[in-house]
Design a protein around this motif. Structure first.
Motif, PDB file in Angstrom:
ATOM      1  N   MET A   1       3.943  -6.995  -4.061  1.00 60.27           N
ATOM      2  CA  MET A   1       3.414  -8.300  -3.717  1.00 60.27           C
ATOM      3  C   MET A   1       2.268  -8.641  -4.658  1.00 60.27           C
ATOM      4  SD  MET A   1       1.307  -7.361  -0.193  1.00 60.27           S
ATOM      5  CE  MET A   1       1.153  -9.068   0.260  1.00 60.27           C
ATOM      6  N   ARG A   2       1.921  -9.902  -4.725  1.00 58.60           N
ATOM      7  CA  ARG A   2       0.825 -10.331  -5.581  1.00 58.60           C
ATOM      8  C   ARG A   2      -0.515 -10.062  -4.906  1.00 58.60           C
ATOM      9  NH1 ARG A   2       2.785 -14.071  -9.373  1.00 58.60           N
ATOM     10  NH2 ARG A   2       0.757 -13.803 -10.388  1.00 58.60           N
ATOM     11  N   ARG A   3      -1.515  -9.812  -5.741  1.00 67.12           N
ATOM     12  CA  ARG A   3      -2.854  -9.559  -5.204  1.00 67.12           C
ATOM     13  C   ARG A   3      -3.341 -10.723  -4.354  1.00 67.12           C
ATOM     14  NH1 ARG A   3      -5.268  -9.218  -9.652  1.00 67.12           N
ATOM     15  NH2 ARG A   3      -5.887 -11.404  -9.727  1.00 67.12           N
ATOM     16  N   THR A   4      -3.154 -11.929  -4.829  1.00 67.62           N
ATOM     17  CA  THR A   4      -3.631 -13.095  -4.076  1.00 67.62           C
ATOM     18  C   THR A   4      -2.908 -13.227  -2.736  1.00 67.62           C
ATOM     19  OG1 THR A   4      -2.073 -14.478  -5.321  1.00 67.62           O
ATOM     20  CG2 THR A   4      -4.366 -14.395  -6.091  1.00 67.62           C
ATOM     21  N   GLN A   5      -1.631 -12.838  -2.690  1.00 71.26           N
ATOM     22  CA  GLN A   5      -0.894 -12.876  -1.428  1.00 71.26           C
ATOM     23  C   GLN A   5      -1.490 -11.894  -0.429  1.00 71.26           C
ATOM     24  OE1 GLN A   5       3.201 -11.651  -1.782  1.00 71.26           O
ATOM     25  NE2 GLN A   5       3.703 -12.139   0.359  1.00 71.26           N
ATOM     26  N   LEU A   6      -1.783 -10.684  -0.890  1.00 70.23           N
ATOM     27  CA  LEU A   6      -2.390  -9.689  -0.020  1.00 70.23           C
ATOM     28  C   LEU A   6      -3.779 -10.133   0.427  1.00 70.23           C
ATOM     29  CD1 LEU A   6      -2.397  -6.902   1.327  1.00 70.23           C
ATOM     30  CD2 LEU A   6      -3.249  -5.953  -0.838  1.00 70.23           C
ATOM     31  N   GLU A   7      -4.549 -10.642  -0.494  1.00 69.26           N
ATOM     32  CA  GLU A   7      -5.904 -11.092  -0.176  1.00 69.26           C
ATOM     33  C   GLU A   7      -5.884 -12.197   0.878  1.00 69.26           C
ATOM     34  OE1 GLU A   7      -9.837 -12.910  -2.483  1.00 69.26           O
ATOM     35  OE2 GLU A   7      -7.900 -12.787  -3.508  1.00 69.26           O
ATOM     36  N   ASN A   8      -5.039 -13.181   0.690  1.00 66.75           N
ATOM     37  CA  ASN A   8      -4.979 -14.298   1.634  1.00 66.75           C
ATOM     38  C   ASN A   8      -4.515 -13.837   3.011  1.00 66.75           C
ATOM     39  OD1 ASN A   8      -5.819 -16.090  -0.355  1.00 66.75           O
ATOM     40  ND2 ASN A   8      -3.730 -16.685  -0.910  1.00 66.75           N
TER      41      ASN A   8
ATOM     42  N   THR B   1       4.082   1.014  -0.095  1.00 61.36           N
ATOM     43  CA  THR B   1       3.793   2.438   0.085  1.00 61.36           C
ATOM     44  C   THR B   1       2.332   2.571   0.487  1.00 61.36           C
ATOM     45  OG1 THR B   1       5.437   3.077  -1.568  1.00 61.36           O
ATOM     46  CG2 THR B   1       3.718   4.680  -1.046  1.00 61.36           C
ATOM     47  N   HIS B   2       2.085   3.329   1.543  1.00 62.15           N
ATOM     48  CA  HIS B   2       0.717   3.459   2.057  1.00 62.15           C
ATOM     49  C   HIS B   2       0.342   4.925   2.215  1.00 62.15           C
ATOM     50  CE1 HIS B   2      -1.950   3.827   5.787  1.00 62.15           C
ATOM     51  NE2 HIS B   2      -2.736   3.429   4.800  1.00 62.15           N
ATOM     52  N   HIS B   3      -0.880   5.251   1.764  1.00 63.20           N
ATOM     53  CA  HIS B   3      -1.451   6.578   1.973  1.00 63.20           C
ATOM     54  C   HIS B   3      -2.829   6.408   2.598  1.00 63.20           C
ATOM     55  CE1 HIS B   3       1.669   8.162  -0.704  1.00 63.20           C
ATOM     56  NE2 HIS B   3       1.309   7.262  -1.608  1.00 63.20           N
ATOM     57  N   PHE B   4      -3.041   6.981   3.778  1.00 64.48           N
ATOM     58  CA  PHE B   4      -4.380   7.069   4.332  1.00 64.48           C
ATOM     59  C   PHE B   4      -4.989   8.379   3.865  1.00 64.48           C
ATOM     60  CE2 PHE B   4      -7.133   8.818   7.736  1.00 64.48           C
ATOM     61  CZ  PHE B   4      -8.182   7.916   7.625  1.00 64.48           C
TER      62      PHE B   4
ATOM     63  N   GLY C   1      -8.502  -5.986  -9.533  1.00 60.97           N
ATOM     64  CA  GLY C   1      -7.687  -5.111 -10.360  1.00 60.97           C
ATOM     65  C   GLY C   1      -6.392  -5.780 -10.757  1.00 60.97           C
ATOM     66  N   ARG C   2      -5.340  -4.999 -10.856  1.00 62.14           N
ATOM     67  CA  ARG C   2      -4.065  -5.521 -11.325  1.00 62.14           C
ATOM     68  C   ARG C   2      -3.475  -6.527 -10.341  1.00 62.14           C
ATOM     69  NH1 ARG C   2      -2.799   0.187  -9.936  1.00 62.14           N
ATOM     70  NH2 ARG C   2      -3.782   0.564 -11.947  1.00 62.14           N
ATOM     71  N   ASP C   3      -2.599  -7.369 -10.852  1.00 56.34           N
ATOM     72  CA  ASP C   3      -2.061  -8.472 -10.054  1.00 56.34           C
ATOM     73  C   ASP C   3      -0.957  -8.020  -9.103  1.00 56.34           C
ATOM     74  OD1 ASP C   3      -1.759 -11.403  -9.497  1.00 56.34           O
ATOM     75  OD2 ASP C   3       0.242 -11.000 -10.277  1.00 56.34           O
ATOM     76  N   SER C   4      -0.167  -7.050  -9.498  1.00 58.36           N
ATOM     77  CA  SER C   4       0.983  -6.621  -8.700  1.00 58.36           C
ATOM     78  C   SER C   4       0.613  -5.392  -7.873  1.00 58.36           C
ATOM     79  CB  SER C   4       2.162  -6.295  -9.610  1.00 58.36           C
ATOM     80  OG  SER C   4       3.280  -5.866  -8.862  1.00 58.36           O
ATOM     81  N   ILE C   5       0.948  -5.430  -6.582  1.00 58.10           N
ATOM     82  CA  ILE C   5       0.573  -4.346  -5.672  1.00 58.10           C
ATOM     83  C   ILE C   5       1.809  -3.833  -4.939  1.00 58.10           C
ATOM     84  CG2 ILE C   5      -0.747  -3.749  -3.598  1.00 58.10           C
ATOM     85  CD1 ILE C   5      -2.823  -5.814  -4.490  1.00 58.10           C
ATOM     86  N   SER C   6       2.073  -2.538  -5.099  1.00 56.27           N
ATOM     87  CA  SER C   6       3.176  -1.913  -4.365  1.00 56.27           C
ATOM     88  C   SER C   6       2.715  -0.676  -3.604  1.00 56.27           C
ATOM     89  CB  SER C   6       4.309  -1.535  -5.321  1.00 56.27           C
ATOM     90  OG  SER C   6       3.851  -0.627  -6.302  1.00 56.27           O
ATOM     91  N   THR C   7       1.593  -0.064  -4.030  1.00 57.13           N
ATOM     92  CA  THR C   7       1.062   1.115  -3.357  1.00 57.13           C
ATOM     93  C   THR C   7      -0.387   0.882  -2.973  1.00 57.13           C
ATOM     94  OG1 THR C   7       2.525   2.614  -4.581  1.00 57.13           O
ATOM     95  CG2 THR C   7       0.568   3.581  -3.568  1.00 57.13           C
ATOM     96  N   ILE C   8      -0.711   1.129  -1.699  1.00 56.18           N
ATOM     97  CA  ILE C   8      -2.086   0.970  -1.236  1.00 56.18           C
ATOM     98  C   ILE C   8      -2.584   2.291  -0.670  1.00 56.18           C
ATOM     99  CG2 ILE C   8      -1.911  -1.499  -0.775  1.00 56.18           C
ATOM    100  CD1 ILE C   8      -1.505  -0.843   2.172  1.00 56.18           C
ATOM    101  N   VAL C   9      -3.873   2.509  -0.841  1.00 58.10           N
ATOM    102  CA  VAL C   9      -4.558   3.642  -0.225  1.00 58.10           C
ATOM    103  C   VAL C   9      -5.624   3.083   0.698  1.00 58.10           C
ATOM    104  CG1 VAL C   9      -6.256   5.469  -0.670  1.00 58.10           C
ATOM    105  CG2 VAL C   9      -4.111   5.436  -1.937  1.00 58.10           C
ATOM    106  N   THR C  10      -5.747   3.637   1.899  1.00 58.42           N
ATOM    107  CA  THR C  10      -6.807   3.258   2.810  1.00 58.42           C
ATOM    108  C   THR C  10      -7.706   4.456   3.073  1.00 58.42           C
ATOM    109  OG1 THR C  10      -5.435   3.727   4.752  1.00 58.42           O
ATOM    110  CG2 THR C  10      -5.450   1.453   3.938  1.00 58.42           C
ATOM    111  N   GLY C  11      -8.978   4.170   3.346  1.00 58.45           N
ATOM    112  CA  GLY C  11      -9.956   5.190   3.678  1.00 58.45           C
ATOM    113  C   GLY C  11     -11.195   4.534   4.236  1.00 58.45           C
TER     114      GLY C  11
ATOM    115  N   ALA D   1      -2.402   4.359  -6.769  1.00 54.42           N
ATOM    116  CA  ALA D   1      -2.545   3.160  -5.945  1.00 54.42           C
ATOM    117  C   ALA D   1      -2.815   1.940  -6.809  1.00 54.42           C
ATOM    118  CB  ALA D   1      -3.672   3.349  -4.940  1.00 54.42           C
ATOM    119  N   ASP D   2      -2.383   0.805  -6.322  1.00 51.54           N
ATOM    120  CA  ASP D   2      -2.708  -0.482  -6.939  1.00 51.54           C
ATOM    121  C   ASP D   2      -3.890  -1.151  -6.237  1.00 51.54           C
ATOM    122  OD1 ASP D   2      -0.331  -0.478  -8.690  1.00 51.54           O
ATOM    123  OD2 ASP D   2       0.742  -0.644  -6.785  1.00 51.54           O
ATOM    124  N   ALA D   3      -4.118  -0.766  -4.980  1.00 51.78           N
ATOM    125  CA  ALA D   3      -5.221  -1.335  -4.218  1.00 51.78           C
ATOM    126  C   ALA D   3      -5.784  -0.276  -3.282  1.00 51.78           C
ATOM    127  CB  ALA D   3      -4.762  -2.547  -3.411  1.00 51.78           C
ATOM    128  N   LEU D   4      -7.103  -0.289  -3.144  1.00 52.22           N
ATOM    129  CA  LEU D   4      -7.823   0.582  -2.224  1.00 52.22           C
ATOM    130  C   LEU D   4      -8.468  -0.295  -1.165  1.00 52.22           C
ATOM    131  CD1 LEU D   4      -9.076   3.287  -1.354  1.00 52.22           C
ATOM    132  CD2 LEU D   4     -10.864   2.909  -3.076  1.00 52.22           C
TER     133      LEU D   4
END
Length: 251
Positions: free
Chosen positions: A1-8, A241-244, A31-41, A57-60
């Protein structure tokens, strides 16, 4: 998904425009515009950033991000190294503080209630933002010691502070993280116990003198679950894809 889509989506889901906070909520480092893997913490420490990089990860997404009110503005030392890693790796950083605490389903307070099996949950009236302190009528009375044992078992760590009472526990109030200042409001509302993450010197006196059981169960330990639930929600909804990743913290 796009970064702006996730942000919104996140900004709307967590209603960040409705809450006055101590830090910016939303995208903090681009960061990068395309996001497919996220890490949460829980906290955007260097250790968590490095682990997110290792996980490709593409987004934290974190509960404790950067740029808090009152902190030095200069990007030097530890702050410089953290931000430098994020920028060099083109890694997005999203931070959600109070909006994540109070979300009625995914929030830290809601997730603690789910873990503990508390039902009949609602916000303590008169506290803003709504949901920052929650209450519940327990299905059956507990001793103060039994509730302490439950907290330690479920959160898998020893309590930082425990002030018992002889009276049975029927109504509890809680605020994950650094919510010890709300103990007086909980006592005024007739609660038998107050649970939070941290303790201050005066908290113990308030508990003793007002006859309310007090539990400091750890700032980190009580706030692991909201950001994890948020990541799981995003992974399911958007096929990410998600990793906590839990960076241990005894505080």
């Amino acid at each position: 998904m796009r970064r702006t889509q996730l942000e919104n989506y996140l900004n709307e889901l967590l209603a960040i425009d409705q809450i006055n906070d101590y830090c910016p909520n939303g995208l903090q480092i681009e960061g990068r515009d395309s996001i497919s893997t996220i890490v949460t913490g829980v906290t955007a420490s260097q250790a968590l950033i490095d682990a997110a990089v290792q996980a490709k990860a593409d987004a934290l997404l974190v509960h404790h991000g950067y740029f808090w009110k009152g902190e030095p503005a200069a990007i030097v030392g530890m702050k410089k190294r953290r931000i430098q890693t994020l920028l060099q790796q083109d890694l997005n950083l999203f931070g959600y503080h109070l909006p994540l605490d109070v979300h009625p389903e995914l929030g830290n307070n809601a997730q603690l209630a789910r873990l503990m099996g508390w039902n009949n949950v609602g916000p303590l009236s008169g506290i803003k933002p709504t949901g920052v302190v929650m209450t519940s009528e327990l299905n059956s009375e507990l001793s103060a010691e039994s509730l302490a044992e439950q907290l330690e078992s479920i959160l898998q760590r020893a309590l930082t502070c425990f002030v018992p009472t002889e009276q049975p526990i029927k109504r509890v109030a809680w605020c994950t993280g650094g919510g010890q200042g709300y103990i007086d409001a909980a006592a005024d509302a007739g609660c038998d116990a107050f649970i939070t993450g941290e303790v201050s010197e005066q908290t113990v006196h308030s508990a003793r003198e007002q006859g309310i059981a007090f539990y400091a169960a750890g700032h980190h330990a009580t706030e692991r679950y909201g950001i994890k639930a948020l990541g799981e929600h995003l992974a399911e909804r958007f096929d990410l894809t998600h990793h906590f990743i839990d960076i241990d913290n005894p505080a």
